[in-house]
Scaffold this active site. Structure first.
Site, PDB file in Angstrom:
ATOM      1  N   ARG A 118       0.860  -1.190   0.000  1.00  0.00           N
ATOM      2  CA  ARG A 118       0.000   0.000   0.000  1.00  0.00           C
ATOM      3  C   ARG A 118       0.897   1.242   0.000  1.00  0.00           C
ATOM      4  O   ARG A 118       1.509   1.567   1.026  1.00  0.00           O
ATOM      5  CB  ARG A 118      -0.898   0.014   1.252  1.00  0.00           C
ATOM      6  CG  ARG A 118      -1.906  -1.116   1.322  1.00  0.00           C
ATOM      7  CD  ARG A 118      -3.039  -0.912   0.331  1.00  0.00           C
ATOM      8  NE  ARG A 118      -4.007  -1.990   0.378  1.00  0.00           N
ATOM      9  CZ  ARG A 118      -3.978  -3.079  -0.394  1.00  0.00           C
ATOM     10  NH1 ARG A 118      -3.016  -3.234  -1.287  1.00  0.00           N
ATOM     11  NH2 ARG A 118      -4.919  -3.995  -0.305  1.00  0.00           N
ATOM     12  N   LYS A 122      -0.866 -13.068  -8.444  1.00  0.00           N
ATOM     13  CA  LYS A 122      -2.190 -12.653  -8.882  1.00  0.00           C
ATOM     14  C   LYS A 122      -2.041 -11.677 -10.037  1.00  0.00           C
ATOM     15  O   LYS A 122      -1.343 -10.670  -9.907  1.00  0.00           O
ATOM     16  CB  LYS A 122      -2.929 -11.980  -7.715  1.00  0.00           C
ATOM     17  CG  LYS A 122      -3.125 -12.901  -6.516  1.00  0.00           C
ATOM     18  CD  LYS A 122      -3.861 -12.211  -5.374  1.00  0.00           C
ATOM     19  CE  LYS A 122      -2.957 -11.453  -4.441  1.00  0.00           C
ATOM     20  NZ  LYS A 122      -3.636 -10.859  -3.284  1.00  0.00           N
ATOM     21  N   GLY A 159      -4.719 -10.267 -11.720  1.00  0.00           N
ATOM     22  CA  GLY A 159      -5.973  -9.528 -11.951  1.00  0.00           C
ATOM     23  C   GLY A 159      -6.806 -10.192 -13.031  1.00  0.00           C
ATOM     24  O   GLY A 159      -7.039 -11.403 -12.987  1.00  0.00           O
ATOM     25  N   ALA A 181      -4.008 -16.013 -12.682  1.00  0.00           N
ATOM     26  CA  ALA A 181      -2.985 -16.182 -11.647  1.00  0.00           C
ATOM     27  C   ALA A 181      -2.099 -17.369 -12.014  1.00  0.00           C
ATOM     28  O   ALA A 181      -2.498 -18.219 -12.803  1.00  0.00           O
ATOM     29  CB  ALA A 181      -3.655 -16.451 -10.299  1.00  0.00           C
ATOM     30  N   ASP A 238      -8.131 -10.335  -2.058  1.00  0.00           N
ATOM     31  CA  ASP A 238      -8.479 -11.022  -0.806  1.00  0.00           C
ATOM     32  C   ASP A 238      -9.393 -12.205  -1.091  1.00  0.00           C
ATOM     33  O   ASP A 238      -9.266 -13.270  -0.488  1.00  0.00           O
ATOM     34  CB  ASP A 238      -9.190 -10.064   0.160  1.00  0.00           C
ATOM     35  CG  ASP A 238      -8.330  -8.870   0.504  1.00  0.00           C
ATOM     36  OD1 ASP A 238      -7.096  -9.004   0.482  1.00  0.00           O
ATOM     37  OD2 ASP A 238      -8.907  -7.799   0.776  1.00  0.00           O
TER      38      ASP A 238
END
Ligand code: KDG
Length: 318
Positions: A171, A228, A230, A234, A260
């Site tokens: 983040r 991952k 998107g 994956a 998640d």
């Protein structure tokens, strides 16, 4: 104590104020109130798929804190280890739909209750009695005490011999890439299973090529690495082999929470004793459900809903 729960996780869960419509936030006359946190999203996902799941964290002694605990309880997530902190408010996340395809998230979370998580908040027997401990790279970014709690939780899990799962979840609003890289490399070295996006793998290994970086991290750390991609699906690397899975073709409504949901699906299949290809397939299914509904976790499927994805477009269930 063993067999207390299947899954335990820790982190910060926030109140969410989300735009119901597309446009800048200031143009909205109302916002939808909910809650979310990467780790509790995964706990809800596992719970809906029929596994026991516990979440450890702090909330403020306020309406938002009550909302979080009530929603988690309603989802039957074990909240016995949640602490109510009188000294700080529950954090808030604003979610804007800046354009049809672009979500924008703003945090009001510096020093809030969730980031005051500390080693003393950990329920050691709950962690040691679980089958999987899941942590994310968000928690160590919150504060020194949350960072220490993350490391201690991993230490307890390692000593108990349970699976340690790490989602890098970088983040940028919380820390720089250099700080994240320095902190997350040693944490990744303790994990049995690492989830990362392509740009996150670079934090664990300098190589820009995702497949190469995944192979290096998997063999260096002796773990499984799941990348991952998107809307492109994956892939996973374990024991020198690579497994791939396409994303399901669904109409995208809200991508936040897709990662998640994927983790929840993957871990659910793992808890069911299924192999890597089936874990990837369940991850693809759960994330497809998550992105077709607005909200970070609201669209997560129950076990009997998983097969709904096989229905033809426009079908009605009667
Ligand atoms: O993955 C979705 C989460 O990021 C979101 O629900 C909130 O935990 C959150 C965060 O830190 O962004």
């Amino acid at each position: 104590v063993s067999g207390v729960t299947d899954f335990v996780t820790l982190g910060e869960t926030m109140a969410v104020l989300a735009s119901p419509e597309i446009g800048p936030l200031r143009a909205m006359s109302s916002l939808r109130l909910s809650m979310a946190g990467s780790e509790s999203n995964v706990a809800i996902g596992l719970r809906r798929l029929g596994h026991e799941a516990a979440w450890i964290g702090r909330v403020g002694n306020d309406e938002f804190g009550k909302l979080i605990v009530e929603r988690l309880r309603a989802e039957r997530v074990d909240v016995r280890a949640v602490r109510v902190d009188d000294g700080a408010a529950t954090a808030i996340m604003l979610k804007e739909r800046r354009s049809a395809d672009l979500a924008r998230v703003t945090y009001y979370r510096g020093g809030h209750a969730g980031s005051r998580l500390e080693v003393g908040d950990l329920d050691e027997s709950l962690i040691a009695g679980a089958r999987v401990l899941h942590v994310t790279g968000i928690t160590p970014a919150l504060s020194g005490s949350a960072r220490a709690a993350t490391h201690r939780a991993v230490e307890i899990a390692r000593a108990a011999g349970i699976v340690v799962s790490l989602d890098v979840n970088y983040r940028q609003a919380l820390w720089s890439r250099a700080e994240a890289s320095e902190e997350l490399r040693p944490l990744a070295a303790e994990a049995d299973l690492i989830f990362a996006g392509t740009d996150e793998l670079e934090l664990l290994d300098g190589r820009p090529d995702a497949a190469e970086a995944a192979r290096t991290v998997a063999s260096r750390n002796g773990c499984e690495v799941v990348v991952k991609l998107g809307s492109r699906g994956a892939f996973a690397v374990a024991n020198g082999a690579t497994y791939e899975e396409q994303a399901r073709d669904v109409r995208l409504i809200d991508p936040v929470g897709a990662g998640d949901a994927f983790v929840a699906g993957y871990l659910s299949a793992q808890l069911d004793g299924l192999g890597i290809q089936e874990r990837l397939a369940r991850g693809a299914a759960t994330s497809a459900f998550a992105v077709t509904v607005s909200g970070d976790w609201e669209g997560l499927p129950t076990r009997d809903e998983l097969e709904l994805l096989e229905l033809a477009e426009g079908d009605t269930l009667r």
